[in-house]
Design an enzyme around this catalytic site. Structure first.
Site, PDB file in Angstrom:
ATOM      1  N   SER A 158       0.832  -1.192   0.000  1.00 23.45           N
ATOM      2  CA  SER A 158       0.000   0.000   0.000  1.00 23.45           C
ATOM      3  C   SER A 158       0.877   1.256   0.000  1.00 23.45           C
ATOM      4  CB  SER A 158      -0.958  -0.048   1.188  1.00 23.45           C
ATOM      5  OG  SER A 158      -1.983   0.908   1.066  1.00 23.45           O
TER       6      SER A 158
ATOM      7  N   ASP B 168     -10.091  -4.342  -5.416  1.00 25.01           N
ATOM      8  CA  ASP B 168      -9.410  -3.619  -4.344  1.00 25.01           C
ATOM      9  C   ASP B 168     -10.081  -2.260  -4.181  1.00 25.01           C
ATOM     10  OD1 ASP B 168      -7.684  -2.169  -2.714  1.00 25.01           O
ATOM     11  OD2 ASP B 168      -5.867  -2.952  -3.652  1.00 25.01           O
TER      12      ASP B 168
ATOM     13  N   HIS C 117      -7.565  -5.578  -0.438  1.00 30.23           N
ATOM     14  CA  HIS C 117      -6.365  -4.748  -0.451  1.00 30.23           C
ATOM     15  C   HIS C 117      -5.165  -5.409   0.231  1.00 30.23           C
ATOM     16  CE1 HIS C 117      -4.206  -1.024  -0.877  1.00 30.23           C
ATOM     17  NE2 HIS C 117      -4.105  -0.822   0.425  1.00 30.23           N
TER      18      HIS C 117
END
Length: 266
Positions: free
Chosen positions: A96, A220, A248
């Site tokens: 991320s 996602d 995610h």
């Protein structure tokens, strides 16, 4: 401040290995998010795990609103860690937002990292109608997100965890994310979330000179597939792979596929 304590650093695996793997977690998580991935690399790599300041078991007193008003503060922390541990031949796996901290580190501190793996990362989360860029969020959505965080942070964390994790047939995954998300001090979580969701590093992408792997999941909520395509197009010497899991957090929901993707790239 001692950097080992500041970032709750753990070095595991083959300590004599010439190659190093660094794993960096995303927002609302800590280093344990990679617990199903790291065992596959422990015999051949030195492995470095750490918690980002403001979360996990990192030193709370190290958090500074000024230093972390943008994620450049975390890219600097990464440089601190690499220098303090005298790491060489580093492949950086950033989940991320940490994917972008690794990317920024590679540009502003050249030579510290040799390869980049961007796991569910985005250079900009906000749509940009001017040039047709789709990041996944508009201003209305982000305003609603921050209002929810500020109104009742823990209720927001419980709801957001389910949306971000997906995998409704395994509710324990979302519950675990909700626990680590809820453990963050709300004011810090809100500031870091704003730094993340309003970032824009699209102009930095062409400056990346390292071999880069972009890993994309399906469905996602934070990073739509078009974003990973954008990364592959704009980062020289990059390639993209998709893992067949929703949400995610592929390192949690599909660790075997993530392991295979990393091994193939290495």
């Amino acid at each position: 401040m001692d950097i080992i304590a500041r970032n709750h650093i753990h070095v595991i695996g083959n300590l004599d290995a010439p190659q190093t793997l660094m794993f960096a977690h995303g927002f609302g998580l800590d280093q344990t998010t990679f617990s199903k991935v790291t065992p596959s690399f422990e015999s051949d790599y030195k492995i470095v795990l750490f918690d980002n300041v403001g979360g996990g078991k990192a030193e709370m007193k190290a958090y500074s609103p000024k230093r972390y008003e943008s994620i450049h503060g975390y890219a600097t922390d990464l440089a601190d860690i690499i220098q303090a541990l005298e790491l060489k031949h580093v492949t950086f796996v950033g989940h991320s937002v940490s994917g972008m901290t690794g990317l920024l580190n590679s540009i502003h501190y050249p030579g510290m990292i040799e390869k980049l793996i961007l796991l569910g990362s985005s250079p900009r989360y906000l749509n940009d109608p001017k040039d047709g860029y789709i990041g996944g969020f508009d201003h209305l959505a982000l305003n609603g997100l921050f209002e929810a965080m500020e109104g009742n942070y823990h209720a927001w964390a419980a709801g957001f965890s389910k949306l971000a994790m997906r995998n409704e047939d395994r509710p324990e995954l979302a519950n675990a994310f909700a626990d680590t998300l809820s453990a963050i001090r709300p004011d810090i979580a809100i500031q870091v979330a704003k730094a993340i969701f309003y970032l824009d590093y699209r102009e930095e992408l062409p400056k990346v000179t390292l071999p880069t792997l972009v890993v994309q999941t399906t469905n996602d909520i934070a990073v739509p597939a078009v974003v990973s395509e954008y990364l592959e197009t704009h980062i020289p010497n990059s390639r993209r792979t998709q893992v067949q899991t929703e949400g995610h957090f592929p390192q949690v929901s599909a660790p075997t596929e993530v392991i295979a993707a990393i091994q193939s790239f290495l």
